[in-house]
Design a protein around this motif. Structure first.
Motif, mmCIF file in Angstrom:
data_model
loop_
_atom_site.group_PDB
_atom_site.id
_atom_site.type_symbol
_atom_site.label_atom_id
_atom_site.label_comp_id
_atom_site.label_asym_id
_atom_site.label_seq_id
_atom_site.Cartn_x
_atom_site.Cartn_y
_atom_site.Cartn_z
ATOM 1 N N ASP A 1 19.904 0.208 -7.233
ATOM 2 C CA ASP A 1 20.821 -0.889 -6.944
ATOM 3 C C ASP A 1 21.203 -0.951 -5.470
ATOM 4 O O ASP A 1 21.563 -2.009 -4.966
ATOM 5 N N ASP A 2 21.124 0.188 -4.782
ATOM 6 C CA ASP A 2 21.452 0.235 -3.356
ATOM 7 C C ASP A 2 20.877 1.525 -2.798
ATOM 8 O O ASP A 2 20.425 2.404 -3.557
ATOM 9 N N TYR A 3 20.867 1.650 -1.484
ATOM 10 C CA TYR A 3 20.404 2.883 -0.856
ATOM 11 C C TYR A 3 21.292 3.188 0.335
ATOM 12 O O TYR A 3 21.979 2.311 0.879
ATOM 13 N N LEU A 4 21.268 4.452 0.749
ATOM 14 C CA LEU A 4 22.003 4.890 1.929
ATOM 15 C C LEU A 4 21.153 5.920 2.656
ATOM 16 O O LEU A 4 20.680 6.886 2.058
ATOM 17 N N GLY A 5 20.943 5.692 3.952
ATOM 18 C CA GLY A 5 20.120 6.601 4.737
ATOM 19 C C GLY A 5 20.902 7.792 5.247
ATOM 20 O O GLY A 5 22.064 7.681 5.615
ATOM 21 N N LYS A 6 20.257 8.959 5.254
ATOM 22 C CA LYS A 6 20.855 10.176 5.804
ATOM 23 C C LYS A 6 20.509 10.274 7.296
ATOM 24 O O LYS A 6 19.401 9.938 7.686
ATOM 25 N N PRO A 7 21.430 10.797 8.106
ATOM 26 C CA PRO A 7 22.810 11.205 7.772
ATOM 27 C C PRO A 7 23.700 9.978 7.638
ATOM 28 O O PRO A 7 23.400 8.913 8.197
ATOM 29 N N PHE A 8 24.796 10.118 6.921
ATOM 30 C CA PHE A 8 25.694 8.998 6.725
ATOM 31 C C PHE A 8 27.139 9.485 6.796
ATOM 32 O O PHE A 8 27.417 10.677 6.688
ATOM 33 N N HIS A 9 28.046 8.552 6.957
ATOM 34 C CA HIS A 9 29.468 8.882 6.962
ATOM 35 C C HIS A 9 30.024 8.635 5.572
ATOM 36 O O HIS A 9 29.649 7.674 4.901
ATOM 37 N N ILE A 10 30.939 9.480 5.142
ATOM 38 C CA ILE A 10 31.484 9.381 3.796
ATOM 39 C C ILE A 10 32.109 8.011 3.554
ATOM 40 O O ILE A 10 32.041 7.474 2.442
ATOM 41 N N GLU A 11 32.696 7.400 4.584
ATOM 42 C CA GLU A 11 33.332 6.092 4.406
ATOM 43 C C GLU A 11 32.303 5.024 4.038
ATOM 44 O O GLU A 11 32.595 4.112 3.258
ATOM 45 N N GLU A 12 31.094 5.131 4.612
ATOM 46 C CA GLU A 12 30.055 4.158 4.264
ATOM 47 C C GLU A 12 29.622 4.348 2.814
ATOM 48 O O GLU A 12 29.429 3.364 2.081
ATOM 49 N N LEU A 13 29.489 5.594 2.373
ATOM 50 C CA LEU A 13 29.150 5.844 0.979
ATOM 51 C C LEU A 13 30.214 5.275 0.059
ATOM 52 O O LEU A 13 29.907 4.630 -0.951
ATOM 53 N N LEU A 14 31.482 5.487 0.389
ATOM 54 C CA LEU A 14 32.569 4.970 -0.446
ATOM 55 C C LEU A 14 32.544 3.447 -0.509
ATOM 56 O O LEU A 14 32.772 2.858 -1.575
ATOM 57 N N MET A 15 32.270 2.795 0.610
ATOM 58 C CA MET A 15 32.202 1.337 0.614
ATOM 59 C C MET A 15 31.055 0.834 -0.249
ATOM 60 O O MET A 15 31.182 -0.171 -0.953
ATOM 61 N N ARG A 16 29.936 1.535 -0.219
ATOM 62 C CA ARG A 16 28.795 1.121 -1.035
ATOM 63 C C ARG A 16 29.078 1.362 -2.530
ATOM 64 O O ARG A 16 28.682 0.560 -3.382
ATOM 65 N N ILE A 17 29.752 2.463 -2.839
ATOM 66 C CA ILE A 17 30.140 2.714 -4.225
ATOM 67 C C ILE A 17 31.070 1.613 -4.718
ATOM 68 O O ILE A 17 30.872 1.040 -5.800
ATOM 69 N N GLN A 18 32.085 1.288 -3.927
ATOM 70 C CA GLN A 18 33.035 0.254 -4.331
ATOM 71 C C GLN A 18 32.366 -1.108 -4.442
ATOM 72 O O GLN A 18 32.663 -1.880 -5.365
ATOM 73 N N ALA A 19 31.434 -1.404 -3.541
ATOM 74 C CA ALA A 19 30.727 -2.684 -3.601
ATOM 75 C C ALA A 19 29.882 -2.777 -4.865
ATOM 76 O O ALA A 19 29.848 -3.817 -5.534
ATOM 77 N N LEU A 20 29.208 -1.698 -5.217
ATOM 78 C CA LEU A 20 28.379 -1.693 -6.425
ATOM 79 C C LEU A 20 29.242 -1.792 -7.673
ATOM 80 O O LEU A 20 28.906 -2.518 -8.621
ATOM 81 N N LEU A 21 30.373 -1.091 -7.679
ATOM 82 C CA LEU A 21 31.282 -1.192 -8.820
ATOM 83 C C LEU A 21 31.849 -2.602 -8.947
ATOM 84 O O LEU A 21 32.029 -3.105 -10.060
ATOM 85 N N ARG A 22 32.140 -3.245 -7.813
ATOM 86 C CA ARG A 22 32.639 -4.614 -7.876
ATOM 87 C C ARG A 22 31.602 -5.551 -8.477
ATOM 88 O O ARG A 22 31.938 -6.430 -9.270
ATOM 89 N N ARG A 23 30.331 -5.358 -8.095
ATOM 90 C CA ARG A 23 29.282 -6.205 -8.680
ATOM 91 C C ARG A 23 29.133 -5.924 -10.165
ATOM 92 O O ARG A 23 28.979 -6.844 -10.970
ATOM 93 N N THR A 24 29.184 -4.658 -10.522
ATOM 94 C CA THR A 24 29.000 -4.276 -11.924
ATOM 95 C C THR A 24 30.115 -4.818 -12.804
ATOM 96 O O THR A 24 29.891 -5.243 -13.944
#
Length: 222
Positions: free
Chosen positions: A96-119
């Motif tokens: 459903d989405d991807y995140l490239g390493k290395p990443f910042h935890i805030e970007e991961l959280l935003m992607r999680i929240q965005a995916l949950l909002r779509r779901t």
């Protein structure tokens, strides 16, 4: 919300687990592809964070097996930032989405929240149900646009799941599965304790008991 974190780098995994738990997620962990696939098939997760470079079974194969079995778990894949072919393969396989390493935890959280909002067809950073607003970032509840209450971690997780599933009968088992991690004692009466606490905050008519079935969160009350 219950999350499965699949990462073989144990140092990174421990850091991510602590950060995610502090943001109101119940987190289960798998360090290899075999365990990850089994857990994703057997447990009820709201989202999976899946590294592709896993021992025993590659993450892409795990994802392909889930999708082949019609397992629709929302999945964010983790991949090396320059591995564009892995991102393409991941999307083709059903990510459903991807995140490239290395990443910042805030970007991961935003992607999680965005995916949950779509779901869950959410909009913005807050959940709304009639007179209630639940802020995802601060874990605060606002009632009638007036009083603001700082919730505990468990109160927040439980109320968030109720508000994402209004008017549905939710069994105690289902609530436990989405509010706590896999080590929680499913026979514990803590869910009942926190439901009583939420009723004190929201009013006793907001969460209705269906004897022998579970609980219903009322979007609106008379």
């Amino acid at each position: 919300m219950r999350l499965l974190l699949v990462e073989d780098d144990k140092t990174l995994c421990t850091t991510l687990q602590k950060e995610l738990e502090s943001r109101g997620f119940a987190v289960d962990v798998a360090h290899n592809g075999v365990d990850a696939e089994f857990m994703g098939d057997e447990e009820s997760y709201d989202i999976v964070i899946l590294d592709l470079g896993l021992p025993q079974r590659p993450g892409l194969e795990v994802l392909a097996n889930w999708r082949r079995k019609k397992n629709k778990l929302p999945v964010i894949i983790l991949t090396a930032r320059d591995s564009w072919h892995e991102r393409i393969d991941g999307f083709k396989t059903g990510a459903d989405d991807y995140l490239g390493k290395p990443f910042h935890i805030e970007e991961l959280l935003m992607r999680i929240q965005a995916l949950l909002r779509r779901t869950h067809a959410m909009t913005g950073q807050s959940l709304h149900c009639s007179d209630l607003k639940l802020d995802e970032d601060t874990q605060q509840l606002t009632i009638n646009d007036q009083s603001t209450i700082q919730l505990t971690g468990t109160e927040f997780r439980l109320l968030r799941y109720f508000m994402l599933n209004p008017a549905k009968v939710l069994s105690k088992t289902r609530l436990v599965e989405h509010v706590y991690d896999q080590d929680f004692d499913k026979d514990s009466n803590l869910i009942e304790v926190y439901i009583r606490r939420l009723r004190k905050l929201l009013g006793k008519d907001r969460i209705v008991t269906h004897r022998g079935q579970g609980y219903v969160f009322m979007d609106t009350i008379k």
